[in-house]
Design a protein around this motif. Structure first.
Motif, PDB file in Angstrom:
ATOM      1  N   ASP A 180       0.828  -1.204   0.000  1.00 34.07           N
ATOM      2  CA  ASP A 180       0.000   0.000   0.000  1.00 34.07           C
ATOM      3  C   ASP A 180       0.866   1.260   0.000  1.00 34.07           C
ATOM      4  O   ASP A 180       2.107   1.194  -0.059  1.00 34.07           O
ATOM      5  CB  ASP A 180      -0.982  -0.014   1.174  1.00 34.07           C
ATOM      6  N   LYS A 181       0.217   2.418   0.076  1.00 34.16           N
ATOM      7  CA  LYS A 181       0.920   3.699  -0.062  1.00 34.16           C
ATOM      8  C   LYS A 181       1.995   3.882   0.996  1.00 34.16           C
ATOM      9  O   LYS A 181       3.128   4.281   0.689  1.00 34.16           O
ATOM     10  CB  LYS A 181      -0.097   4.836  -0.005  1.00 34.16           C
ATOM     11  N   ALA A 182       1.663   3.591   2.259  1.00 32.80           N
ATOM     12  CA  ALA A 182       2.636   3.759   3.337  1.00 32.80           C
ATOM     13  C   ALA A 182       3.839   2.846   3.136  1.00 32.80           C
ATOM     14  O   ALA A 182       5.000   3.253   3.343  1.00 32.80           O
ATOM     15  CB  ALA A 182       1.980   3.488   4.688  1.00 32.80           C
ATOM     16  N   TYR A 183       3.580   1.613   2.722  1.00 30.08           N
ATOM     17  CA  TYR A 183       4.648   0.639   2.485  1.00 30.08           C
ATOM     18  C   TYR A 183       5.547   1.129   1.342  1.00 30.08           C
ATOM     19  O   TYR A 183       6.780   1.094   1.440  1.00 30.08           O
ATOM     20  CB  TYR A 183       4.013  -0.707   2.142  1.00 30.08           C
ATOM     21  N   LEU A 184       4.934   1.604   0.264  1.00 30.08           N
ATOM     22  CA  LEU A 184       5.698   2.056  -0.895  1.00 30.08           C
ATOM     23  C   LEU A 184       6.540   3.282  -0.569  1.00 30.08           C
ATOM     24  O   LEU A 184       7.680   3.410  -1.049  1.00 30.08           O
ATOM     25  CB  LEU A 184       4.759   2.359  -2.058  1.00 30.08           C
ATOM     26  N   LYS A 185       6.012   4.176   0.246  1.00 28.14           N
ATOM     27  CA  LYS A 185       6.800   5.358   0.633  1.00 28.14           C
ATOM     28  C   LYS A 185       8.043   4.949   1.428  1.00 28.14           C
ATOM     29  O   LYS A 185       9.126   5.515   1.246  1.00 28.14           O
ATOM     30  CB  LYS A 185       5.931   6.316   1.446  1.00 28.14           C
ATOM     31  N   GLU A 186       7.885   3.968   2.292  1.00 27.67           N
ATOM     32  CA  GLU A 186       9.033   3.475   3.047  1.00 27.67           C
ATOM     33  C   GLU A 186      10.035   2.793   2.113  1.00 27.67           C
ATOM     34  O   GLU A 186      11.257   2.938   2.258  1.00 27.67           O
ATOM     35  CB  GLU A 186       8.556   2.501   4.135  1.00 27.67           C
ATOM     36  N   LEU A 187       9.523   2.060   1.143  1.00 27.52           N
ATOM     37  CA  LEU A 187      10.381   1.424   0.144  1.00 27.52           C
ATOM     38  C   LEU A 187      11.174   2.466  -0.643  1.00 27.52           C
ATOM     39  O   LEU A 187      12.379   2.297  -0.884  1.00 27.52           O
ATOM     40  CB  LEU A 187       9.516   0.584  -0.799  1.00 27.52           C
ATOM     41  N   VAL A 188      10.525   3.551  -1.015  1.00 29.99           N
ATOM     42  CA  VAL A 188      11.206   4.631  -1.747  1.00 29.99           C
ATOM     43  C   VAL A 188      12.315   5.241  -0.895  1.00 29.99           C
ATOM     44  O   VAL A 188      13.421   5.514  -1.391  1.00 29.99           O
ATOM     45  CB  VAL A 188      10.194   5.706  -2.192  1.00 29.99           C
ATOM     46  N   ASP A 189      12.057   5.441   0.383  1.00 34.04           N
ATOM     47  CA  ASP A 189      13.091   5.986   1.271  1.00 34.04           C
ATOM     48  C   ASP A 189      14.325   5.083   1.299  1.00 34.04           C
ATOM     49  O   ASP A 189      15.466   5.561   1.284  1.00 34.04           O
ATOM     50  CB  ASP A 189      12.541   6.141   2.692  1.00 34.04           C
ATOM     51  N   ILE A 190      14.081   3.771   1.328  1.00 34.94           N
ATOM     52  CA  ILE A 190      15.200   2.816   1.349  1.00 34.94           C
ATOM     53  C   ILE A 190      15.970   2.870   0.034  1.00 34.94           C
ATOM     54  O   ILE A 190      17.204   2.916   0.016  1.00 34.94           O
ATOM     55  CB  ILE A 190      14.681   1.391   1.628  1.00 34.94           C
ATOM     56  N   ALA A 191      15.248   2.874  -1.082  1.00 30.27           N
ATOM     57  CA  ALA A 191      15.903   2.903  -2.397  1.00 30.27           C
ATOM     58  C   ALA A 191      16.687   4.200  -2.594  1.00 30.27           C
ATOM     59  O   ALA A 191      17.805   4.193  -3.136  1.00 30.27           O
ATOM     60  CB  ALA A 191      14.865   2.743  -3.496  1.00 30.27           C
ATOM     61  N   SER A 192      16.110   5.315  -2.162  1.00 23.83           N
ATOM     62  CA  SER A 192      16.776   6.605  -2.380  1.00 23.83           C
ATOM     63  C   SER A 192      18.048   6.753  -1.538  1.00 23.83           C
ATOM     64  O   SER A 192      18.913   7.563  -1.866  1.00 23.83           O
ATOM     65  CB  SER A 192      15.800   7.747  -2.096  1.00 23.83           C
ATOM     66  N   SER A 193      18.172   5.945  -0.485  1.00 26.56           N
ATOM     67  CA  SER A 193      19.378   6.015   0.347  1.00 26.56           C
ATOM     68  C   SER A 193      20.630   5.637  -0.427  1.00 26.56           C
ATOM     69  O   SER A 193      21.741   6.041  -0.064  1.00 26.56           O
ATOM     70  CB  SER A 193      19.226   5.107   1.575  1.00 26.56           C
ATOM     71  N   CYS A 194      20.469   4.856  -1.486  1.00 22.81           N
ATOM     72  CA  CYS A 194      21.627   4.486  -2.314  1.00 22.81           C
ATOM     73  C   CYS A 194      21.419   4.844  -3.790  1.00 22.81           C
ATOM     74  O   CYS A 194      22.225   4.467  -4.638  1.00 22.81           O
ATOM     75  CB  CYS A 194      21.929   2.992  -2.169  1.00 22.81           C
TER      76      CYS A 194
END
Length: 371
Positions: A171-185
């Protein structure tokens, strides 16, 4: 370059024409052209009058302006120039992976999901790690595990949302957290978004959430038109420009006729989605009722997406069971070993309801034949 056999497609190619009760496929009950015309309000005479006046040349190489406009309207922040038409979602996934993944790259792949998303990067020489789904987590992979897997050189995270085979949705909250992880690298996120969630939740496209997010979709599942083989990629202008050069090596065009039919469907998508929401809702209730009454079957209910993953209480290997189910009872399912899960089967429940009911009844007969 080595690619293993495509487990699900190999099974379907070998067996789907032998089925009496096909409850394996995960497209929502395919439309006829007649049904499409009825839903759209466009007559066949109008459509074909336009078609017969068109030259059968290459057409619009990246998709016609009307097609790209219709696709871009599915997104919040994507313009028509950020859309590339492809040969189905399969062609879109291949294009993205071929263009962006190189030997030595680190790729993290949602697992299991659509086999392209992990085996193509591996074939290109990438180091691929599987981000494992968890039944105890409603078939979602664990974000904390992803944090442990991420490296400074992680090139891409591949996801399938909703998931094939389980129907689980990030869902949206999960995807936003996923984006934060991906953007870290600075990793790309490739999201195969071909399965729609019909329960009304706000499930944003990854291309709307992240500048390095790449959304892939097609007409095959949600829009019930797998026969026209039209899909697309949506992403930022920078990513789309990268993909354009590689697209010339993988696809010239999807075809004039296919583009016209795809555009017609997308411009009248509300009617198709209403039809398909009814199918998903009513057929999932049939499957849920069967699960409740069948002591040798259980599942984590899918999020109103068209794929489900059902656990069976069986003694024999699931592929042997599935083959004998087809041979003896005419019922086609996908054995879970094709997704590295023994004892499960994928059931596509969005076929005609009479097929679903009969197929499930026969499956129960098979489960209890030694009682």
């Amino acid at each position: 370059m080595y690619l293993p056999r495509f487990g699900v497609e190999e099974w379907l190619n070998s067996h789907e024409k032998d089925a009496i009760y096909d409850i394996a496929g995960v497209s929502i009950d395919a439309l006829t052209m007649e049904e499409l015309f009825e839903l759209s309000g466009v007559t066949s005479q109008e459509f074909f009058q336009q078609l017969i006046t068109k030259k059968m040349d290459y057409g619009w190489i990246e998709g016609s302006p009307r097609f790209k406009e219709a696709v871009s309207s599915l997104y919040q922040y994507i313009s028509p120039e950020q859309i590339l038409q492809t040969n189905g979602a399969t062609g879109a996934n291949f294009l993205v992976l071929y263009a962006l993944v190189s030997s030595g790259d680190h790729v993290i792949a949602h697992y299991p999901s659509y086999q392209q998303l992990y085996d193509i990067p591996k074939s290109l020489g990438a180091e691929v790690e599987h981000w494992q789904i968890r039944e105890e987590n409603n078939w979602l992979p664990d974000l904390d595990e992803l944090r442990q897997m991420i490296r400074p050189n992680t090139k891409m995270i591949c996801i399938n949302n909703a998931n094939n085979p389980t129907g689980a949705v990030m869902d949206k909250a999960y995807l936003k957290e996923l984006v934060d992880i991906a953007s870290s690298c600075g990793a790309y996120i490739l999201a195969d978004e071909i399965y729609h969630c019909f329960d009304g939740r706000d499930i944003p496209a990854i291309a709307d959430l992240y500048s390095k997010g790449i959304s892939v979709n097609s007409l095959s599942k949600t829009y019930s038109l797998p026969g026209i083989r039209v899909g697309w990629v949506a992403s930022s202008p920078q990513v789309v420009d990268l993909l354009r050069d590689y697209r010339d090596y993988t696809l010239i065009c999807a075809g004039v006729f296919d583009d016209m039919l795809a555009t017609l469907a997308l411009e009248h998508r509300e009617q198709i989605l209403a039809r398909n929401a009814k199918i998903v809702t009513e057929n999932l209730a049939i499957l849920e009722n069967w699960i409740a009454s069948e002591p040798r079957a259980s599942f984590v209910k899918p999020a109103y997406a068209s794929s489900s993953f059902v656990k069976l209480e069986i003694a024999e290997p699931v592929e042997e069971f599935s083959l004998s189910l087809l041979t003896d009872y005419g019922v086609l399912v996908i054995p879970g070993n094709r997704f590295d899960f023994e004892g499960y089967v994928r059931i596509g429940y969005c076929c005609p309801p009479e097929i679903l009911k009969a197929g499930l009844a026969k499956l129960s007969q098979k489960l209890h034949e030694d009682d």
